[in-house]
Write a protein that holds these residues in place. Structure first.
Motif, PDB file in Angstrom:
ATOM      1  N   UNK A  84       0.807  -1.222   0.000  1.00 21.00           N
ATOM      2  CA  UNK A  84       0.000   0.000   0.000  1.00 21.00           C
ATOM      3  C   UNK A  84       0.845   1.281   0.000  1.00 21.00           C
ATOM      4  N   UNK A  85       1.988   1.231  -0.639  1.00 20.53           N
ATOM      5  CA  UNK A  85       2.783   2.457  -0.744  1.00 20.53           C
ATOM      6  C   UNK A  85       2.032   3.529  -1.532  1.00 20.53           C
ATOM      7  N   UNK A  86       1.186   3.099  -2.476  1.00 17.23           N
ATOM      8  CA  UNK A  86       0.405   4.068  -3.243  1.00 17.23           C
ATOM      9  C   UNK A  86      -0.611   4.776  -2.349  1.00 17.23           C
ATOM     10  N   UNK A  87      -1.206   4.032  -1.423  1.00 17.50           N
ATOM     11  CA  UNK A  87      -2.161   4.640  -0.484  1.00 17.50           C
ATOM     12  C   UNK A  87      -1.432   5.638   0.417  1.00 17.50           C
ATOM     13  N   UNK A  88      -0.249   5.238   0.882  1.00 16.11           N
ATOM     14  CA  UNK A  88       0.560   6.138   1.705  1.00 16.11           C
ATOM     15  C   UNK A  88       0.852   7.436   0.960  1.00 16.11           C
ATOM     16  N   UNK A  89       1.210   7.320  -0.320  1.00 11.28           N
ATOM     17  CA  UNK A  89       1.544   8.503  -1.115  1.00 11.28           C
ATOM     18  C   UNK A  89       0.336   9.421  -1.288  1.00 11.28           C
ATOM     19  N   UNK A  90      -0.847   8.828  -1.511  1.00  7.51           N
ATOM     20  CA  UNK A  90      -2.055   9.630  -1.686  1.00  7.51           C
ATOM     21  C   UNK A  90      -2.322  10.473  -0.445  1.00  7.51           C
ATOM     22  N   UNK A  91      -2.251   9.837   0.742  1.00  9.31           N
ATOM     23  CA  UNK A  91      -2.599  10.550   1.965  1.00  9.31           C
ATOM     24  C   UNK A  91      -1.463  11.431   2.485  1.00  9.31           C
TER      25      UNK A  91
END
Length: 330
Positions: A84-91
């Motif tokens: 979930x690195x993409x989720x981390x980047x979004x938030x």
């Protein structure tokens, strides 16, 4: 009287020193006064107490979501897994609508719970402590859930891998993952897992319901006479297990506005290669065959490959079954 001058602390060097402590990555979420979901990444998280169940997170006063967190009486902490690195980047970004591409749900307090994360905690605010350029939120845990995925680590300003996160014999959860295989006009409803794959819509209750609440507040009305247990199985010894119902949507799929992150797929065009769990792939292939014959079965997992029980005949309410009207409900 001579005084010893206090040494000057370099904030950049101090930040780097703090950053050598390996942490997980969380997304903390809440809702502002008009109900709009707000969220941000944070790694200043720790457990505080088991009795009562307390945890804490720190929110920077310069954060765009600071006002919402400082005013709300509830919040959630969503621990991210290694995918979930993409989720981390979004938030961590300044995106206007961070929740548009992330599937989320309500559980207890109404704070957004991110679907598919490593672990989540739904909290009411127990206390707030002003601490320099941050506010410390101490939360009373009202509900939580976890999974056997590997956590997303963070150290020295970069993501880090955590090896062997799940010791043998450690069970991630004692609950069941409840999924729904929902059909409408020959189409099957699937939910995006946020990583390019597709999964079945899920529910919180193990009891079959006539209305299935979806992430984001939408709900599906199901036909009660066509909702049945379809499959019970484990994916791995450490997995909490799956309980799958088959159901029919009340009304045509064409007339139903599909929420973000959901999509109807024709039975003949299901995205098997994009479904991560081979057990769910097999379940959908079986359903496709059984729908062709309009004759269904129930699958029960077992050590030698499982059992199928065929279902013949239509459904009827328990109280209308003549031989059972005088007996207790099972």
């Amino acid at each position: 009287m001579l005084t010893t001058p206090q040494p000057t602390i370099d904030p950049i060097a101090l930040r780097r020193a703090f950053g050598t402590f390996v942490t997980g990555v969380t997304v903390i979420t809440t809702r502002d006064s008009d109900g709009t979901p707000r969220g941000m990444t944070a790694n200043s998280f720790t457990s505080v107490s088991l009795d009562p169940p307390l945890l804490l997170v720190c929110v920077g006063k310069v954060a765009a979501s600071y006002a919402a967190f400082n005013a709300s009486d509830s919040f959630a902490v969503n621990l991210l897994h290694e995918g979930q690195t993409d989720v981390s980047a979004v938030f961590a970004s300044k995106a206007h609508d961070k929740f548009s591409a992330v599937s989320h749900d309500r559980v207890h307090t109404g704070a957004p719970i991110l679907n598919g994360c490593l672990t989540w905690f739904d909290c009411t605010v127990h206390n707030r402590v002003d601490a320099g350029d941050h506010v410390v939120l101490i939360g009373a845990v009202q509900a939580f859930g976890t999974s056997p995925s590997a956590p997303l680590g963070f150290c020295r300003g970069r993501y880090a891998s955590v090896k062997d996160p799940l010791p043998p014999g450690w069970l991630a959860s004692h609950s069941m993952i409840v999924g729904y295989l929902i059909e409408a006009d020959g189409n099957i409803l699937l939910r995006s897992d946020g990583k390019g794959g597709w999964v079945l819509p899920s529910a919180k209750s193990r009891k079959a319901e006539n209305e299935l609440k979806l992430e984001g507040g939408d709900a599906l009305t199901l036909l009660p006479d066509e909702t049945f247990l379809y499959s019970v199985f484990d994916v791995a010894d450490s997995d909490p297990g799956y309980l799958i119902y088959r159901a029919r949507l009340s009304g045509a799929s064409a007339a139903f506005t599909v929420p973000a992150g959901f999509k109807f797929f024709p039975l003949a065009d299901l995205p098997y290669d994009d479904i991560p769990a081979r057990e769910i792939q097999a379940l959908l292939r079986r359903y496709s065959r059984e729908r062709h014959d309009d004759r269904f079965s129930i699958y029960m997992d077992s050590g030698d490959g499982g059992r199928l029980a065929r279902i013949d005949g239509g459904s009827q309410p328990w109280t209308q079954s003549p031989q059972d009207t005088e007996q207790e409900k099972p």
